[in-house]
Design an enzyme around this catalytic site. Structure first.
Site, PDB file in Angstrom:
ATOM      1  CB  THR A  17      -0.906   0.018   1.250  1.00 49.39           C
ATOM      2  OG1 THR A  17      -1.540  -1.252   1.393  1.00 49.39           O
ATOM      3  CG2 THR A  17      -1.973   1.082   1.154  1.00 49.39           C
ATOM      4  NE  ARG A  21       5.136   0.555   5.657  1.00 50.49           N
ATOM      5  CZ  ARG A  21       4.049   1.241   5.955  1.00 50.49           C
ATOM      6  NH1 ARG A  21       3.268   0.840   6.930  1.00 50.49           N
ATOM      7  NH2 ARG A  21       3.740   2.328   5.294  1.00 50.49           N
ATOM      8  CB  SER A 112       4.043   4.477   7.988  1.00 51.43           C
ATOM      9  OG  SER A 112       2.958   5.271   8.352  1.00 51.43           O
ATOM     10  CG  HIS A 113       1.331   3.012  11.080  1.00 46.15           C
ATOM     11  ND1 HIS A 113       1.321   3.354   9.751  1.00 46.15           N
ATOM     12  CD2 HIS A 113       0.741   1.813  11.163  1.00 46.15           C
ATOM     13  CE1 HIS A 113       0.737   2.399   9.055  1.00 46.15           C
ATOM     14  NE2 HIS A 113       0.369   1.451   9.887  1.00 46.15           N
ATOM     15  CE  LYS A 125       5.864   7.196   0.938  1.00 45.68           C
ATOM     16  NZ  LYS A 125       4.615   7.816   1.388  1.00 45.68           N
ATOM     17  CG  ASP A 276       2.398   8.419  10.971  1.00 44.75           C
ATOM     18  OD1 ASP A 276       2.647   9.610  10.711  1.00 44.75           O
ATOM     19  OD2 ASP A 276       2.407   7.518  10.113  1.00 44.75           O
ATOM     20  CG  ASP A 278       5.490   8.424   7.604  1.00 42.69           C
ATOM     21  OD1 ASP A 278       4.629   8.186   8.462  1.00 42.69           O
ATOM     22  OD2 ASP A 278       5.284   8.281   6.385  1.00 42.69           O
ATOM     23  CG  ASP A 280       1.998   9.643   6.481  1.00 42.73           C
ATOM     24  OD1 ASP A 280       1.959   9.178   7.639  1.00 42.73           O
ATOM     25  OD2 ASP A 280       2.178   8.929   5.466  1.00 42.73           O
ATOM     26  NE  ARG A 281      -1.183   5.870   9.136  1.00 35.87           N
ATOM     27  CZ  ARG A 281      -1.739   4.668   9.215  1.00 35.87           C
ATOM     28  NH1 ARG A 281      -2.335   4.292  10.325  1.00 35.87           N
ATOM     29  NH2 ARG A 281      -1.692   3.843   8.196  1.00 35.87           N
ATOM     30  CB  THR A 343      -6.975   1.256   0.939  1.00 39.79           C
ATOM     31  OG1 THR A 343      -8.297   1.018   1.405  1.00 39.79           O
ATOM     32  CG2 THR A 343      -6.056   1.523   2.099  1.00 39.79           C
ATOM     33  CD  GLU A 362      -5.885   6.248   2.733  1.00 41.39           C
ATOM     34  OE1 GLU A 362      -6.289   5.148   2.338  1.00 41.39           O
ATOM     35  OE2 GLU A 362      -4.696   6.492   2.940  1.00 41.39           O
ATOM     36  CD  GLU A 363      -9.520   3.292   7.665  1.00 44.29           C
ATOM     37  OE1 GLU A 363      -9.484   3.235   8.904  1.00 44.29           O
ATOM     38  OE2 GLU A 363      -8.660   2.804   6.928  1.00 44.29           O
ATOM     39  CE  LYS A 375      -1.112   8.379   5.515  1.00 39.55           C
ATOM     40  NZ  LYS A 375      -1.527   7.110   4.929  1.00 39.55           N
ATOM     41  NE  ARG A 495      -5.553  -2.117   7.542  1.00 36.39           N
ATOM     42  CZ  ARG A 495      -4.641  -2.201   8.511  1.00 36.39           C
ATOM     43  NH1 ARG A 495      -4.997  -2.491   9.741  1.00 36.39           N
ATOM     44  NH2 ARG A 495      -3.368  -2.002   8.246  1.00 36.39           N
TER      45      ARG A 495
HETATM   46  C1  G1P Z   1      -2.837   1.300   5.817  1.00 35.28           C
HETATM   47  C2  G1P Z   1      -4.110   2.119   5.837  1.00 35.28           C
HETATM   48  C3  G1P Z   1      -4.198   2.946   4.580  1.00 35.28           C
HETATM   49  C4  G1P Z   1      -2.951   3.812   4.443  1.00 35.28           C
HETATM   50  C5  G1P Z   1      -1.711   2.957   4.529  1.00 35.28           C
HETATM   51  C6  G1P Z   1      -0.439   3.782   4.529  1.00 35.28           C
HETATM   52  O1  G1P Z   1      -2.839   0.435   4.713  1.00 35.28           O
HETATM   53  O2  G1P Z   1      -5.232   1.290   5.970  1.00 35.28           O
HETATM   54  O3  G1P Z   1      -5.349   3.735   4.623  1.00 35.28           O
HETATM   55  O4  G1P Z   1      -2.953   4.504   3.227  1.00 35.28           O
HETATM   56  O5  G1P Z   1      -1.733   2.163   5.719  1.00 35.28           O
HETATM   57  O6  G1P Z   1      -0.372   4.657   5.615  1.00 35.28           O
HETATM   58  P1  G1P Z   1      -3.267  -1.108   4.824  1.00 35.28           P
HETATM   59  O7  G1P Z   1      -2.391  -1.741   5.868  1.00 35.28           O
HETATM   60  O8  G1P Z   1      -4.695  -1.117   5.253  1.00 35.28           O
HETATM   61  O9  G1P Z   1      -3.052  -1.656   3.442  1.00 35.28           O
HETATM   62 ZN    ZN Z   2       2.760   7.351   8.071  1.00 37.03          ZN
END
Ligand code: G1P
Ligand code: ZN
Length: 542
Positions: A17, A21, A112-113, A125, A276, A278, A280-281, A343, A362-363, A375, A495
């Site tokens: 996504t 990673r 990221s997170h 990335k 988070d 990096d 972006d959240r 997504t 995004e949620e 983001k 999810r």
């Molecule tokens: C998750 C989030 C998605 C976001 C992505 C990167 O991806 O659900 O909205 O864009 O992290 O931060 P997922 O693990 O669901 O593929």
């Molecule tokens: Zn992030």
């Protein structure tokens, strides 16, 4: 001197996504990281005189990869590299730097997170010239190249001093170590009414920002404390650490629990926020009131014109499919186009470039606009602050006011983490086979109106993305979405996204878990979650 190092392909170098990673230990295998970077340079060869931006979230393994990437960029013909001091660039800041300096692209080093450290995760990335994540056509080309790669290119050159701003030369390539915060902070100041926020602070408005020992610490201190006048200490956990202090830098109610408890307690400041790994959240919590990311998107879109950067109005709103339809209601009332994408932020890029959307979300705690192509956590925080200062209203009052006008989309995401991959795939396959039989079926008080597997055709470049999640839609606007994560590094993550719409004259302030209980029961009945995974409860509810 350019050197050619022989190598052989590794399996599994397919960007998910959001980039490639994997556990740090995987990246540490000889040639693994170099293969991937070389595959990027081979799939997207630099045009003459090209600039590459490099930066990351400061996690463990950032520095050696940055040094290696600089040597490889020189060997592959880049003319210039811009790298953040200390190797730091938040994801939105990197996006801005790419755009501002006309770079051909950028390498963002982050998972990221996901947790950081020698036994945790790392990621790479590639972002393209518009500052956004590479679209699927590019990530597929990168992946294809990783499967045939037989050499990578580098130069004999010592490490750069990453901690001092200035320039250096690597072969024919110039390296500039830049201030990672300055350009980004100036961009924020151009979008938002800083004097109005400063006046609110002077008038006693308080906040707590949890940087989670991740990349936003220096950005938040420079903007919130230095420029907006919030007192020192407003930014908590503000020093980026290679292992994020051992925490999970994911700004949700589970991992940012300390902030949540503060905001629900007697000494809560007016406003609480977190970001988070990096940057972006974002997590938004008012005193005594948590705002779901889906609601935050809708509320920001409904109020964006209070900020000078958006005073002209919005061109459109875009949200990822699993994100609640709260934003759609704002778009409908204002007659704005509303786009529903798969997504991942990469799907917003074409819409933003084409001027079809101004605000996206995004949620998963991601909100942003056309100011960059990622983001942006602090952007969301600043837009909230701008709106609250301009309207002189609390978060709680703003939320109630919004629901009374548009109705409320109760929402929660249930994550089942590190489940067996085969079991997860079987669950999704069985569900897909049942889709045709679901419409008309009742689950408790819920009746299925429609069910499908979400496919998306990009309205700008017409690229088609299939299998982006299973949607089960019920009469009355409730919905369950099932999808497998594309960012996990251990097994599979299922999810399950639950959403229930209550109209403006309905129950607007009831506990979310109660409002979604029937949907949670239906989710298990429809997908056989316990039967397939052995799990009777989610690991994380956000
Ligand atoms: C998750 C989030 C998605 C976001 C992505 C990167 O991806 O659900 O909205 O864009 O992290 O931060 P997922 O693990 O669901 O593929
Ligand atoms: Zn992030």
């Amino acid at each position: 001197m350019i050197r050619t190092i022989p190598t052989h392909p590794f399996d599994g170098q397919k960007p998910g996504t959001s980039g490639l990673r994997k556990p740090v230990k995987v990246f540490q295998q000889p040639n693994y990281t170099e293969n991937f970077i070389q595959a990027v340079f081979d799939a997207v060869p630099p045009p003459g005189g090209a600039t590459l931006v490099i930066g990351g979230d400061g996690r463990f393994y950032n520095r050696p990869v940055i040094q290696q990437a600089i040597r490889m960029a020189a060997a592959n013909g880049y003319a210039r590299v811009l790298v953040g001091q200390g190797g730091i660039l938040s994801t939105p800041a990197a996006s801005h730097v790419i755009r501002k300096y006309g770079a051909a692209g950028g390498l963002i080093l982050s998972a990221s997170h996901n947790p950081g450290g020698p036994d945790a995760d790392f990621g790479i990335k590639y972002n393209i010239a518009n500052g956004g994540p590479a679209p699927e056509s590019v990530t597929e080309a990168i992946h294809a190249r990783t499967q045939t790669i037989d050499r990578w290119l580098t130069m004999d050159a010592p490490d750069i001093d990453l901690d001092t701003q200035g320039t250096a030369q690597v072969g024919a390539m110039r390296v500039e170590v830049i201030d990672p915060v300055a350009d980004y902070a100036a961009l924020m100041e151009s979008l938002f009414d800083f004097p109005a926020i400063r006046a609110a602070v002077a008038g006693g408005f308080t906040m707590a920002f949890d940087a989670m020992h991740a990349v936003t610490g220096p950005y938040a201190q420079a903007i919130l404390e230095d420029r907006l006048g919030f007192p020192r200490g407003t930014v908590r956990n503000g020093v980026p650490l290679e292992d994020f202090g051992g925490y999970h830098p994911d700004p949700n109610l589970v991992h940012a629990k300390a902030l949540y408890d503060l905001m629900m307690g007697p000494d809560a400041p007016d406003f609480g926020a977190a970001s988070d790994g990096d940057g972006d959240r974002n997590l938004i919590i008012g005193r005594g009131r948590f705002i779901t990311p889906s609601d935050s998107l809708a509320m920001l879109a409904a109020n964006a014109t209070y900020a000078p950067g958006y005073a002209q109005g919005l061109k459109g709103i875009a949200r990822s499919m699993p994100t609640s339809a709260a934003a759609d209601r704002v778009a409908a009332e204002w007659g704005l186009p509303c786009h529903e994408t798969p997504t991942g932020w990469k799907f917003f890029g074409t819409l933003l470039d084409a001027g079809m959307a101004t605000i996206c979300g995004e949620e998963s705690a991601g909100t942003g606009s056309d100011h960059v192509r990622e983001k942006d956590g602090l952007w969301a925080v600043l837009l909230w602050l701008n709106v609250l200062a301009a309207r002189r209203i609390s978060v709680d009052a703003l939320a109630r006011d919004h629901w009374a006008r548009f109705g409320r989309n109760y929402y929660a995401r249930h994550d089942y983490e590190a489940i067996d991959t085969t079991a997860a795939n079987r669950l999704m396959a069985e569900l897909e086979q049942r889709l045709d039989t679901l419409p008309g079926t009742a689950f408790g008080p819920l009746r299925v109106a429609a069910a499908d597997s979400f496919s998306y055709t990009d309205p700008v470049d017409h690229a088609v993305s299939r299998n982006q999640g299973i949607r089960v839609l019920f009469d009355g606007g409730s919905r369950i979405v099932f999808r497998l994560s594309g960012t996990g590094t251990q097994g599979a993550t299922l999810r399950v996204y639950l959403e229930r719409f209550e109209p403006a004259d309905g129950a607007l302030d009831t506990d979310t878990a109660i409002m979604l209980a029937d949907l949670a029961t239906a989710a298990d009945a429809i997908a056989g979650i316990a039967r397939h995974t052995g799990r009777t409860a989610p690991d994380v509810v956000t």
